[in-house]
Design a protein around this motif. Structure first.
Motif, mmCIF file in Angstrom:
data_model
loop_
_atom_site.group_PDB
_atom_site.id
_atom_site.type_symbol
_atom_site.label_atom_id
_atom_site.label_comp_id
_atom_site.label_asym_id
_atom_site.label_seq_id
_atom_site.Cartn_x
_atom_site.Cartn_y
_atom_site.Cartn_z
ATOM 1 N N ARG A 125 1.288 -8.134 6.871
ATOM 2 C CA ARG A 125 -0.086 -8.049 7.400
ATOM 3 C C ARG A 125 -0.276 -6.844 8.306
ATOM 4 O O ARG A 125 -1.383 -6.354 8.471
ATOM 5 N N VAL A 126 0.795 -6.359 8.897
ATOM 6 C CA VAL A 126 0.701 -5.217 9.797
ATOM 7 C C VAL A 126 0.806 -3.898 9.029
ATOM 8 O O VAL A 126 -0.013 -3.004 9.212
ATOM 9 N N VAL A 127 1.799 -3.779 8.157
ATOM 10 C CA VAL A 127 2.075 -2.485 7.516
ATOM 11 C C VAL A 127 1.772 -2.463 6.020
ATOM 12 O O VAL A 127 1.895 -1.410 5.401
ATOM 13 N N GLY A 128 1.417 -3.601 5.438
ATOM 14 C CA GLY A 128 1.192 -3.670 3.996
ATOM 15 C C GLY A 128 2.433 -4.170 3.267
ATOM 16 O O GLY A 128 3.557 -4.025 3.749
ATOM 17 N N ARG A 129 2.207 -4.769 2.112
ATOM 18 C CA ARG A 129 3.280 -5.399 1.357
ATOM 19 C C ARG A 129 4.358 -4.403 0.915
ATOM 20 O O ARG A 129 5.548 -4.652 1.040
ATOM 21 N N ARG A 130 3.948 -3.273 0.360
ATOM 22 C CA ARG A 130 4.935 -2.303 -0.152
ATOM 23 C C ARG A 130 5.812 -1.746 0.964
ATOM 24 O O ARG A 130 7.029 -1.634 0.806
ATOM 25 N N GLU A 131 5.191 -1.375 2.076
ATOM 26 C CA GLU A 131 5.982 -0.863 3.205
ATOM 27 C C GLU A 131 6.899 -1.946 3.740
ATOM 28 O O GLU A 131 8.052 -1.684 4.079
ATOM 29 N N ALA A 132 6.387 -3.178 3.831
ATOM 30 C CA ALA A 132 7.210 -4.295 4.323
ATOM 31 C C ALA A 132 8.425 -4.480 3.421
ATOM 32 O O ALA A 132 9.545 -4.665 3.905
ATOM 33 N N PHE A 133 8.196 -4.424 2.108
ATOM 34 C CA PHE A 133 9.324 -4.564 1.181
ATOM 35 C C PHE A 133 10.332 -3.454 1.419
ATOM 36 O O PHE A 133 11.534 -3.710 1.580
ATOM 37 N N TRP A 134 9.891 -2.216 1.431
ATOM 38 C CA TRP A 134 10.802 -1.078 1.554
ATOM 39 C C TRP A 134 11.599 -1.143 2.855
ATOM 40 O O TRP A 134 12.815 -0.989 2.864
ATOM 41 N N LEU A 135 10.905 -1.364 3.951
ATOM 42 C CA LEU A 135 11.570 -1.368 5.253
ATOM 43 C C LEU A 135 12.617 -2.469 5.368
ATOM 44 O O LEU A 135 13.694 -2.261 5.923
ATOM 45 N N THR A 136 12.306 -3.661 4.829
ATOM 46 C CA THR A 136 13.246 -4.779 4.947
ATOM 47 C C THR A 136 14.316 -4.752 3.858
ATOM 48 O O THR A 136 15.429 -5.225 4.079
ATOM 49 N N ALA A 137 13.993 -4.196 2.700
ATOM 50 C CA ALA A 137 14.965 -4.161 1.601
ATOM 51 C C ALA A 137 16.009 -3.071 1.798
ATOM 52 O O ALA A 137 17.104 -3.152 1.239
ATOM 53 N N THR A 138 15.678 -2.039 2.586
ATOM 54 C CA THR A 138 16.599 -0.920 2.779
ATOM 55 C C THR A 138 17.149 -0.827 4.194
ATOM 56 O O THR A 138 18.189 -0.213 4.398
#
Length: 177
Positions: free
Chosen positions: A84-97
């Motif tokens: 909700r803060v950074v968007g789904r794609r950014e959230a995925f990238w930041l947490t997945a990497t």
């Protein structure tokens, strides 16, 4: 993020996660305005607190990251709010990497209100922001926080209906400070 709890002890992990979730809820639900002054790097739950605060300012050199993937965990507490803060794609990238998010990019994504060049500038700017907030009504700030929380959970149409009632009540309460 969670500190490494002993494997095989779900009760301890649940207790720690519950405590961290409650701390986040407290920051979000307090009537007081919360301000984060980020002087260095933040990781995991530290980033969660920064996001939960009402105002967050960081020095340009600061980075934000979610290292849980490095210890084999999906950051469940983070994923409750990060999209909700950074968007789904950014959230995925930041947490997945676990990739570091530089402060200027965190500002662009809405995790921060402002970025300053130096720590001295950071302290000065936060002091100015606090002074500006203190010049306004704490009751109104509490109302704003409450409305932001309520409106986040309802659709736009319902939020407009509720906002009419809130405006009427707010106008009746003017001057109560």
């Amino acid at each position: 993020g969670l500190p490494a709890a002993p494997r095989g002890d779900p009760a301890e992990v649940r207790a720690e996660a519950t405590a961290l979730a409650e701390l986040t809820r407290s920051a979000q639900r307090t009537k007081l305005v919360t301000v984060a002054e980020v002087q260095g790097d933040a990781a995991g739950f530290g980033v969660g607190l920064i996001a939960a605060f009402d105002v967050s300012v960081a020095v340009r050199q600061a980075t934000f990251r979610f290292p849980e993937v490095g210890i084999g965990l999906a950051p469940a507490l983070v994923l409750a709010w990060l999209p909700r803060v950074v968007g789904r794609r950014e959230a995925f990238w930041l947490t997945a990497t676990g990739a570091p998010l530089p402060a200027p990019r965190a500002l662009e994504l809405g995790l921060l209100n402002e970025v300053t060049d130096t720590r001295a500038d950071l302290t000065k700017r936060v002091d100015e922001m606090v002074a500006e907030l203190r010049s306004r009504s704490p009751r109104v700030h509490a109302d704003i926080k409450d409305m932001l929380r309520v409106f986040a959970d309802v659709g736009d149409e319902r939020a407009l209906d509720v906002s009419i009632d809130r405006l009427v009540v707010g106008s009746l309460r003017r001057g109560e400070d």
